[in-house]
Design a protein around this motif. Structure first.
Motif, PDB file in Angstrom:
ATOM      1  N   VAL A  21       0.967  -1.084   0.059  1.00  0.00           N
ATOM      2  CA  VAL A  21       0.009  -0.166  -0.079  1.00  0.00           C
ATOM      3  C   VAL A  21       0.939   1.146   0.136  1.00  0.00           C
ATOM      4  N   LEU A  22       0.785   1.965  -1.147  1.00  0.00           N
ATOM      5  CA  LEU A  22       1.589   3.145  -1.244  1.00  0.00           C
ATOM      6  C   LEU A  22       1.069   4.337  -0.968  1.00  0.00           C
ATOM      7  N   ASP A  23       1.270   5.119  -0.017  1.00  0.00           N
ATOM      8  CA  ASP A  23       0.722   6.542   0.519  1.00  0.00           C
ATOM      9  C   ASP A  23       1.219   7.414  -0.307  1.00  0.00           C
ATOM     10  N   THR A  24       0.638   8.206  -1.149  1.00  0.00           N
ATOM     11  CA  THR A  24       1.346   9.251  -1.963  1.00  0.00           C
ATOM     12  C   THR A  24       1.066  10.561  -1.402  1.00  0.00           C
ATOM     13  N   ALA A  25       0.537  10.778  -0.344  1.00  0.00           N
ATOM     14  CA  ALA A  25       0.131  12.001   0.089  1.00  0.00           C
ATOM     15  C   ALA A  25       1.091  13.040  -0.015  1.00  0.00           C
ATOM     16  N   SER A  26       2.411  13.055  -0.030  1.00  0.00           N
ATOM     17  CA  SER A  26       3.240  14.064  -0.260  1.00  0.00           C
ATOM     18  C   SER A  26       3.756  14.147  -1.738  1.00  0.00           C
ATOM     19  N   LEU A  27       2.951  13.312  -2.551  1.00  0.00           N
ATOM     20  CA  LEU A  27       3.285  13.210  -4.100  1.00  0.00           C
ATOM     21  C   LEU A  27       2.330  14.070  -4.838  1.00  0.00           C
ATOM     22  N   THR A  28       2.515  15.342  -5.651  1.00  0.00           N
ATOM     23  CA  THR A  28       1.847  15.906  -6.369  1.00  0.00           C
ATOM     24  C   THR A  28       1.835  15.697  -7.876  1.00  0.00           C
ATOM     25  N   PHE A  29       3.182  14.985  -8.273  1.00  0.00           N
ATOM     26  CA  PHE A  29       3.263  14.839  -9.593  1.00  0.00           C
ATOM     27  C   PHE A  29       4.040  13.466  -9.825  1.00  0.00           C
ATOM     28  N   ILE A  30       3.835  12.755 -11.062  1.00  0.00           N
ATOM     29  CA  ILE A  30       4.526  11.411 -11.264  1.00  0.00           C
ATOM     30  C   ILE A  30       4.888  11.406 -12.776  1.00  0.00           C
ATOM     31  N   ASP A  31       6.183  11.372 -12.845  1.00  0.00           N
ATOM     32  CA  ASP A  31       6.704  11.359 -14.487  1.00  0.00           C
ATOM     33  C   ASP A  31       6.883   9.823 -14.840  1.00  0.00           C
ATOM     34  N   GLN A  49       0.806 -13.298  -6.577  1.00  0.00           N
ATOM     35  CA  GLN A  49      -0.396 -13.289  -6.449  1.00  0.00           C
ATOM     36  C   GLN A  49      -0.779 -12.181  -5.481  1.00  0.00           C
ATOM     37  N   GLY A  50      -0.131 -10.939  -5.456  1.00  0.00           N
ATOM     38  CA  GLY A  50      -0.016 -10.067  -4.610  1.00  0.00           C
ATOM     39  C   GLY A  50      -0.767  -8.741  -5.249  1.00  0.00           C
ATOM     40  N   ALA A  51      -0.707  -7.796  -4.722  1.00  0.00           N
ATOM     41  CA  ALA A  51      -1.479  -6.427  -5.006  1.00  0.00           C
ATOM     42  C   ALA A  51      -0.432  -5.084  -4.801  1.00  0.00           C
ATOM     43  N   LEU A  52      -0.776  -4.287  -5.652  1.00  0.00           N
ATOM     44  CA  LEU A  52      -0.111  -2.922  -5.340  1.00  0.00           C
ATOM     45  C   LEU A  52      -1.376  -1.714  -5.166  1.00  0.00           C
ATOM     46  N   ILE A  53      -1.510  -1.238  -4.251  1.00  0.00           N
ATOM     47  CA  ILE A  53      -2.682  -0.386  -3.786  1.00  0.00           C
ATOM     48  C   ILE A  53      -2.227   1.007  -3.642  1.00  0.00           C
ATOM     49  N   LEU A  54      -2.736   1.911  -4.412  1.00  0.00           N
ATOM     50  CA  LEU A  54      -2.097   3.559  -4.393  1.00  0.00           C
ATOM     51  C   LEU A  54      -3.197   4.362  -3.690  1.00  0.00           C
ATOM     52  N   ALA A  55      -2.725   4.812  -2.678  1.00  0.00           N
ATOM     53  CA  ALA A  55      -3.683   5.900  -1.879  1.00  0.00           C
ATOM     54  C   ALA A  55      -3.353   7.152  -2.527  1.00  0.00           C
ATOM     55  N   ILE A  56      -3.864   7.830  -3.091  1.00  0.00           N
ATOM     56  CA  ILE A  56      -3.741   9.139  -3.829  1.00  0.00           C
ATOM     57  C   ILE A  56      -4.707   9.855  -3.522  1.00  0.00           C
ATOM     58  N   PRO A  57      -4.553  10.930  -2.610  1.00  0.00           N
ATOM     59  CA  PRO A  57      -5.398  11.983  -1.746  1.00  0.00           C
ATOM     60  C   PRO A  57      -5.715  13.148  -2.811  1.00  0.00           C
ATOM     61  N   ILE A  73      -5.271  -0.646 -13.810  1.00  0.00           N
ATOM     62  CA  ILE A  73      -4.139  -1.641 -13.680  1.00  0.00           C
ATOM     63  C   ILE A  73      -3.820  -1.621 -12.230  1.00  0.00           C
ATOM     64  N   PHE A  74      -3.876  -0.431 -11.856  1.00  0.00           N
ATOM     65  CA  PHE A  74      -3.639  -0.203 -10.189  1.00  0.00           C
ATOM     66  C   PHE A  74      -4.757  -0.164  -9.272  1.00  0.00           C
ATOM     67  N   CYS A  75      -5.073  -0.615  -8.300  1.00  0.00           N
ATOM     68  CA  CYS A  75      -5.896  -0.293  -7.319  1.00  0.00           C
ATOM     69  C   CYS A  75      -5.691   1.029  -6.698  1.00  0.00           C
ATOM     70  N   ILE A  76      -6.525   1.954  -7.132  1.00  0.00           N
ATOM     71  CA  ILE A  76      -6.536   3.533  -6.741  1.00  0.00           C
ATOM     72  C   ILE A  76      -7.450   3.801  -5.613  1.00  0.00           C
ATOM     73  N   THR A  77      -7.063   4.288  -4.439  1.00  0.00           N
ATOM     74  CA  THR A  77      -8.154   4.891  -3.598  1.00  0.00           C
ATOM     75  C   THR A  77      -7.688   6.272  -3.226  1.00  0.00           C
ATOM     76  N   ALA A  78      -8.688   7.098  -2.630  1.00  0.00           N
ATOM     77  CA  ALA A  78      -8.473   8.570  -2.296  1.00  0.00           C
ATOM     78  C   ALA A  78      -7.876   8.572  -0.998  1.00  0.00           C
ATOM     79  N   THR A  79      -7.774   7.755  -0.225  1.00  0.00           N
ATOM     80  CA  THR A  79      -7.421   7.679   1.219  1.00  0.00           C
ATOM     81  C   THR A  79      -6.453   6.622   1.488  1.00  0.00           C
TER      82      THR A  79
END
Length: 106
Positions: A21-31, A49-57, A73-79
């Motif tokens: 689970v990747l918390d991207t709270a401090s990220l505003t841009f991705i190249d 058989q795992g997962a990458l879940i991105l928390a992108i507020p 592709i990715f599981c993306i959530t807001a929190t």
């Protein structure tokens, strides 16, 4: 995008990790290099058989991921809470780890 060794090298996290689970709270841009690193992690975790879940507020970053089709592709959530709930629902979250617990293990 600042990356830890696992992300930048394309290797999945060590041990028996099947969910990140990747918390991207401090990220505003991705190249493109950041997206490439995420895709590499997603692929490696998928081999387990795992997962990458991105928390992108940040809504603009979530929109960018959508425009690029990465929300298919990715599981993306807001929190972060939603991301952890999603990981538990997938049955791949064994124990929550944070940047602090990672620092404690190094």
């Amino acid at each position: 995008m600042h990356q830890r060794e696992g992300a930048s090298s394309g290797r999945a996290p060590a041990g028996d990790c099947r969910c990140l689970v990747l918390d991207t709270a401090s990220l505003t841009f991705i190249d493109s290099s950041g997206i490439t690193a995420l895709l590499a992690l997603w692929h490696r975790l998928g081999q387990r058989q795992g997962a990458l879940i991105l928390a992108i507020p940040e809504a603009p970053l979530r929109q960018r991921m959508h425009y690029l089709g990465l929300d298919n592709i990715f599981c993306i959530t807001a929190t972060l809470d939603e991301a952890i709930t999603q990981a538990r629902a997938l049955g791949v979250l064994t124990r929550p780890r944070t940047a602090q617990t990672e620092a404690d293990h190094t």
